[in-house]
Each structure stands twice: as C-alpha cells, then as structure tokens.
Scaffold this motif. Structure first.
Motif, PDB file in Angstrom:
ATOM      1  N   LEU A 193     -56.168 -22.270  54.561  1.00 21.04           N
ATOM      2  CA  LEU A 193     -56.989 -21.369  53.862  1.00 21.04           C
ATOM      3  C   LEU A 193     -56.159 -20.510  52.969  1.00 21.04           C
ATOM      4  CD1 LEU A 193     -57.739 -21.285  57.055  1.00 21.04           C
ATOM      5  CD2 LEU A 193     -59.767 -20.019  56.143  1.00 21.04           C
TER       6      LEU A 193
ATOM      7  N   TYR B 205     -55.589 -16.533  51.183  1.00 21.25           N
ATOM      8  CA  TYR B 205     -56.288 -15.241  51.282  1.00 21.25           C
ATOM      9  C   TYR B 205     -55.415 -14.359  50.255  1.00 21.25           C
ATOM     10  CZ  TYR B 205     -58.816 -16.016  55.820  1.00 21.25           C
ATOM     11  OH  TYR B 205     -59.633 -16.497  56.546  1.00 21.25           O
TER      12      TYR B 205
ATOM     13  N   ALA C 114     -52.893  -1.933  51.630  1.00 22.96           N
ATOM     14  CA  ALA C 114     -53.951  -1.106  52.509  1.00 22.96           C
ATOM     15  C   ALA C 114     -55.253  -1.812  52.703  1.00 22.96           C
ATOM     16  CB  ALA C 114     -53.832   0.471  52.024  1.00 22.96           C
ATOM     17  N   GLU C 115     -55.478  -2.919  52.501  1.00 19.59           N
ATOM     18  CA  GLU C 115     -56.658  -3.599  52.541  1.00 19.59           C
ATOM     19  C   GLU C 115     -56.657  -4.735  53.473  1.00 19.59           C
ATOM     20  OE1 GLU C 115     -58.780  -2.149  48.090  1.00 19.59           O
ATOM     21  OE2 GLU C 115     -59.071  -4.290  49.224  1.00 19.59           O
ATOM     22  N   GLY C 116     -57.910  -5.127  54.074  1.00 15.93           N
ATOM     23  CA  GLY C 116     -57.819  -6.499  54.578  1.00 15.93           C
ATOM     24  C   GLY C 116     -57.787  -7.553  53.877  1.00 15.93           C
ATOM     25  N   PRO C 117     -57.251  -9.077  54.164  1.00 14.04           N
ATOM     26  CA  PRO C 117     -57.062 -10.019  53.225  1.00 14.04           C
ATOM     27  C   PRO C 117     -58.518 -10.595  52.968  1.00 14.04           C
ATOM     28  CG  PRO C 117     -55.963 -10.254  55.392  1.00 14.04           C
ATOM     29  CD  PRO C 117     -56.739  -8.887  55.585  1.00 14.04           C
TER      30      PRO C 117
ATOM     31  N   PHE D 178     -51.827 -15.158  50.743  1.00 12.08           N
ATOM     32  CA  PHE D 178     -51.405 -15.595  51.915  1.00 12.08           C
ATOM     33  C   PHE D 178     -51.878 -16.841  52.341  1.00 12.08           C
ATOM     34  CE2 PHE D 178     -49.047 -12.495  54.086  1.00 12.08           C
ATOM     35  CZ  PHE D 178     -49.498 -11.144  53.329  1.00 12.08           C
TER      36      PHE D 178
ATOM     37  N   LEU E 177     -55.299 -18.335  63.314  1.00 13.04           N
ATOM     38  CA  LEU E 177     -54.773 -18.760  61.967  1.00 13.04           C
ATOM     39  C   LEU E 177     -53.175 -18.352  62.059  1.00 13.04           C
ATOM     40  CD1 LEU E 177     -57.273 -17.317  59.461  1.00 13.04           C
ATOM     41  CD2 LEU E 177     -56.883 -19.472  60.295  1.00 13.04           C
TER      42      LEU E 177
ATOM     43  N   PHE F 255     -50.034 -17.611  59.518  1.00 19.44           N
ATOM     44  CA  PHE F 255     -50.041 -17.119  58.339  1.00 19.44           C
ATOM     45  C   PHE F 255     -48.563 -17.422  57.550  1.00 19.44           C
ATOM     46  CE2 PHE F 255     -53.907 -15.025  56.804  1.00 19.44           C
ATOM     47  CZ  PHE F 255     -54.540 -14.789  58.008  1.00 19.44           C
TER      48      PHE F 255
ATOM     49  N   TYR G  10     -60.701 -11.412  66.635  1.00 16.69           N
ATOM     50  CA  TYR G  10     -59.188 -11.502  66.606  1.00 16.69           C
ATOM     51  C   TYR G  10     -58.543 -10.153  66.243  1.00 16.69           C
ATOM     52  CZ  TYR G  10     -60.750 -16.222  65.514  1.00 16.69           C
ATOM     53  OH  TYR G  10     -61.388 -17.509  65.450  1.00 16.69           O
TER      54      TYR G  10
ATOM     55  N   TYR H 283     -54.995  -8.892  64.475  1.00 12.75           N
ATOM     56  CA  TYR H 283     -53.773  -9.463  63.748  1.00 12.75           C
ATOM     57  C   TYR H 283     -52.998  -8.354  63.450  1.00 12.75           C
ATOM     58  CZ  TYR H 283     -55.505 -14.099  62.814  1.00 12.75           C
ATOM     59  OH  TYR H 283     -55.937 -15.501  62.987  1.00 12.75           O
TER      60      TYR H 283
ATOM     61  N   GLN I 175     -49.783  -6.879  60.722  1.00 12.38           N
ATOM     62  CA  GLN I 175     -48.925  -7.195  59.760  1.00 12.38           C
ATOM     63  C   GLN I 175     -47.791  -5.906  59.766  1.00 12.38           C
ATOM     64  OE1 GLN I 175     -50.123  -6.689  55.883  1.00 12.38           O
ATOM     65  NE2 GLN I 175     -48.543  -7.992  54.971  1.00 12.38           N
TER      66      GLN I 175
ATOM     67  N   LEU J 241     -48.955 -11.960  58.633  1.00 15.19           N
ATOM     68  CA  LEU J 241     -49.959 -11.759  59.789  1.00 15.19           C
ATOM     69  C   LEU J 241     -49.732 -12.421  60.718  1.00 15.19           C
ATOM     70  CD1 LEU J 241     -51.563 -10.815  56.849  1.00 15.19           C
ATOM     71  CD2 LEU J 241     -53.473 -10.860  58.274  1.00 15.19           C
TER      72      LEU J 241
ATOM     73  N   PHE K  27     -49.769  -2.685  60.576  1.00 11.85           N
ATOM     74  CA  PHE K  27     -51.100  -2.797  59.758  1.00 11.85           C
ATOM     75  C   PHE K  27     -52.009  -3.622  60.512  1.00 11.85           C
ATOM     76  CE2 PHE K  27     -53.902  -1.704  56.731  1.00 11.85           C
ATOM     77  CZ  PHE K  27     -54.612  -2.864  56.125  1.00 11.85           C
TER      78      PHE K  27
ATOM     79  N   LEU L  76     -55.270  -5.452  61.795  1.00 14.19           N
ATOM     80  CA  LEU L  76     -56.672  -6.055  61.129  1.00 14.19           C
ATOM     81  C   LEU L  76     -57.351  -6.870  62.332  1.00 14.19           C
ATOM     82  CD1 LEU L  76     -54.491  -7.546  58.350  1.00 14.19           C
ATOM     83  CD2 LEU L  76     -56.619  -5.890  57.902  1.00 14.19           C
TER      84      LEU L  76
ATOM     85  N   SER M 152     -64.740 -15.022  63.135  1.00 12.61           N
ATOM     86  CA  SER M 152     -65.125 -16.173  62.705  1.00 12.61           C
ATOM     87  C   SER M 152     -66.236 -16.690  63.520  1.00 12.61           C
ATOM     88  CB  SER M 152     -64.112 -17.264  62.507  1.00 12.61           C
ATOM     89  OG  SER M 152     -63.533 -17.662  63.906  1.00 12.61           O
TER      90      SER M 152
ATOM     91  N   THR N 179     -62.326 -17.506  58.453  1.00 11.67           N
ATOM     92  CA  THR N 179     -62.172 -15.995  58.917  1.00 11.67           C
ATOM     93  C   THR N 179     -62.125 -14.857  58.167  1.00 11.67           C
ATOM     94  OG1 THR N 179     -60.692 -17.025  60.646  1.00 11.67           O
ATOM     95  CG2 THR N 179     -60.495 -14.540  60.779  1.00 11.67           C
ATOM     96  N   PHE N 180     -62.854 -13.970  58.669  1.00 13.09           N
ATOM     97  CA  PHE N 180     -63.154 -12.776  57.667  1.00 13.09           C
ATOM     98  C   PHE N 180     -62.422 -11.503  58.311  1.00 13.09           C
ATOM     99  CE2 PHE N 180     -65.659 -14.825  54.777  1.00 13.09           C
ATOM    100  CZ  PHE N 180     -66.363 -15.966  55.595  1.00 13.09           C
ATOM    101  N   PHE N 181     -61.645 -10.704  57.417  1.00 15.93           N
ATOM    102  CA  PHE N 181     -61.081  -9.413  57.885  1.00 15.93           C
ATOM    103  C   PHE N 181     -61.613  -8.044  57.612  1.00 15.93           C
ATOM    104  CE2 PHE N 181     -57.061 -11.447  59.387  1.00 15.93           C
ATOM    105  CZ  PHE N 181     -57.247 -12.768  58.959  1.00 15.93           C
ATOM    106  N   GLY N 182     -61.511  -7.121  58.502  1.00 17.47           N
ATOM    107  CA  GLY N 182     -61.881  -6.027  58.276  1.00 17.47           C
ATOM    108  C   GLY N 182     -60.903  -5.368  57.354  1.00 17.47           C
ATOM    109  N   GLN N 183     -60.862  -3.803  56.971  1.00 10.55           N
ATOM    110  CA  GLN N 183     -60.111  -3.321  55.959  1.00 10.55           C
ATOM    111  C   GLN N 183     -58.820  -2.966  56.495  1.00 10.55           C
ATOM    112  OE1 GLN N 183     -61.019  -2.854  52.749  1.00 10.55           O
ATOM    113  NE2 GLN N 183     -62.056  -4.629  53.282  1.00 10.55           N
ATOM    114  N   GLY N 184     -58.623  -2.746  57.922  1.00  5.02           N
ATOM    115  CA  GLY N 184     -57.243  -2.569  58.606  1.00  5.02           C
ATOM    116  C   GLY N 184     -57.030  -1.160  59.041  1.00  5.02           C
TER     117      GLY N 184
END
Lengths: 116, 111
Positions: free
Chosen positions: A34, A36, A41-44, A89, A104, A106, B34, B36, B38, B44, B88, B90, B94, B100-105
């Motif tokens: 994948l 990304y 300051a944001e999520g991927p 990433f 995952l 990375f 999950y 994660y 960073q 990550l 950071f 996260l 999934s 896989t989809f991430f939040g804003q952290g």
C-alpha cells in the motif's frame, strides 16, 4: 531490521512532471502493498494498493508497479501537482493467507515537494 | 460510510503521569483495530492490534497497554509516562485485513 525501506528521504519535482517514489522490501512473505500520503499532524491517507499477484495497478494519476523478483515497488504520480506535496509512505502486509490480521510494516517515508 | 474518531489531537503530559487515548470507529462491525506510533523522523511502528473485543496483541515491548472494551472502541493507556513515550499516535482499522484506514492522530509530548 528494516523490512521495508524507502531510501530517498526527499524528492523534488516540477509541477506537471512525473514523480517516482521507490520502496524496497526484504520479507518474501509480504504479499500486499500500500501507499499512503501524509500531511504534518494528520493521519496517513490511503492512496493505492497492489496485490502480489499483479505487477501494476492504476488509479487516476497514481500508478503502483510491483517487481516481485527484485522485491521493489514504485509509485508514479503523473502529472504531479503542488497539492501532492506531502510525505509518502509505502507499507507491506503479509495478509495473503489472512493470518497477519492487516498488520502493516512501513517504510521511513519520502518527502515529496512539487514546485509550481 | 466508515469514520474513525481519535482524541485528543494534542496532549502534553508530565513524566510519571497516566495516559488514556481513545479511538472509536463508526459504520463497520468487527473491525481489526490498531495502534501505531510515529517517532520523530521515523516511519510508523505497530504497537498493538486487536481482532475482537478483549483480544489484544502487542508487537513491541513497551510502557504502554491497550484495551478493547467494545467492538468499535480501542484505548491506549499508560500508568506512568516516560519521556520516550513522546510521539504521534495513530489509531487505525481494517476489515478483512485489506486496506487500513487511519485516524487523525494524537501528538503526545511528555515533559
């Protein structure tokens, strides 16, 4: 041991040109890859993925190429736009058999800067 | 559509204080969840994952713990924060172990 590597920390490209981001992996059990995009300051944000049974997947301006024998994948962005400037990433998963539960691994990321 | 909520967005905590970060997912059932992290200048790293309520797997030894009290809720905790816990964080989800989809952290700074 870094199983997924992005050896270029940064890439600078002119608007309208092609951006090529590279990624290498060492674990032959990875079978789903994948890309990304991440802003500070944001999520991927998910961009595009490819299964190991394919060698190319295309979605609009984004194309991912997979070379299994070389354990190498790349992301092509054509044409590049200033809004594409972000950290990219690559990530890998060994979920072909469903036993990796979507975990995952990375790479370190590549900072892409697209100049107007 | 599915959404993921993670809060707070930023947090500054003193060394030795406790931590609780919360994440909830909407619009899907029985997701894999999950956590994660960073760290500065790095990629990550997967800390914890969960395939069901009460089921937690840890990927790396550390000062943190995770819990999943409900199907779509995932919590990251610590009893006593260390300086090295800064980073950071996260939350991600999934389904069927694909994308896989991430939040804003959450940007955590331990001082």
């Amino acid at each position: 041991d870094q199983q997924v590597k992005q050896n270029s920390p940064s890439l600078s490209v002119q608007e309208g040109r092609i951006s090529i981001l590279n990624c290498d992996y060492t674990n032959s059990m990875f079978d789903y890859f994948l890309w990304y995009k991440k802003y500070p300051a944001e999520g991927p944000t998910f961009l595009i993925s490819i299964s190991s049974i394919k060698d190319k997947n295309e979605d609009g301006r984004f194309t991912v190429f997979l070379n299994k024998s070389a354990k190498h994948l790349s992301l092509h962005i054509v044409p590049s736009q200033p809004g594409d400037s972000a950290v990219y990433f690559c990530a890998a998963s060994g979920d072909g058999g469903g036993t990796s539960y979507g975990k995952l691994t990375f790479g370190q990321g590549t900072i892409l800067t697209v100049h107007p | 559509s599915q959404t993921i909520h993670q809060w707070p967005a930023t947090l500054v905590q003193p060394v030795g204080s406790p931590l609780s970060l919360e994440c909830t997912v909407e619009g899907t059932s029985n997701p894999n969840l999950y956590w994660y992290r960073q760290a500065a200048g790095r990629g990550l790293q997967l800390l914890f994952y969960s395939v069901g309520i009460g089921q937690i797997s840890s990927e790396v030894p550390q000062n943190l713990s995770a819990s999943r009290p409900q199907d779509r809720q995932f919590i990251l905790s610590s009893k006593k924060l260390l300086l090295s816990d800064s980073g950071f964080y996260l939350c991600a989800w999934s389904v069927l172990s694909l994308k896989t989809f991430f939040g804003q952290g959450t940007r955590l700074t331990v001082v």
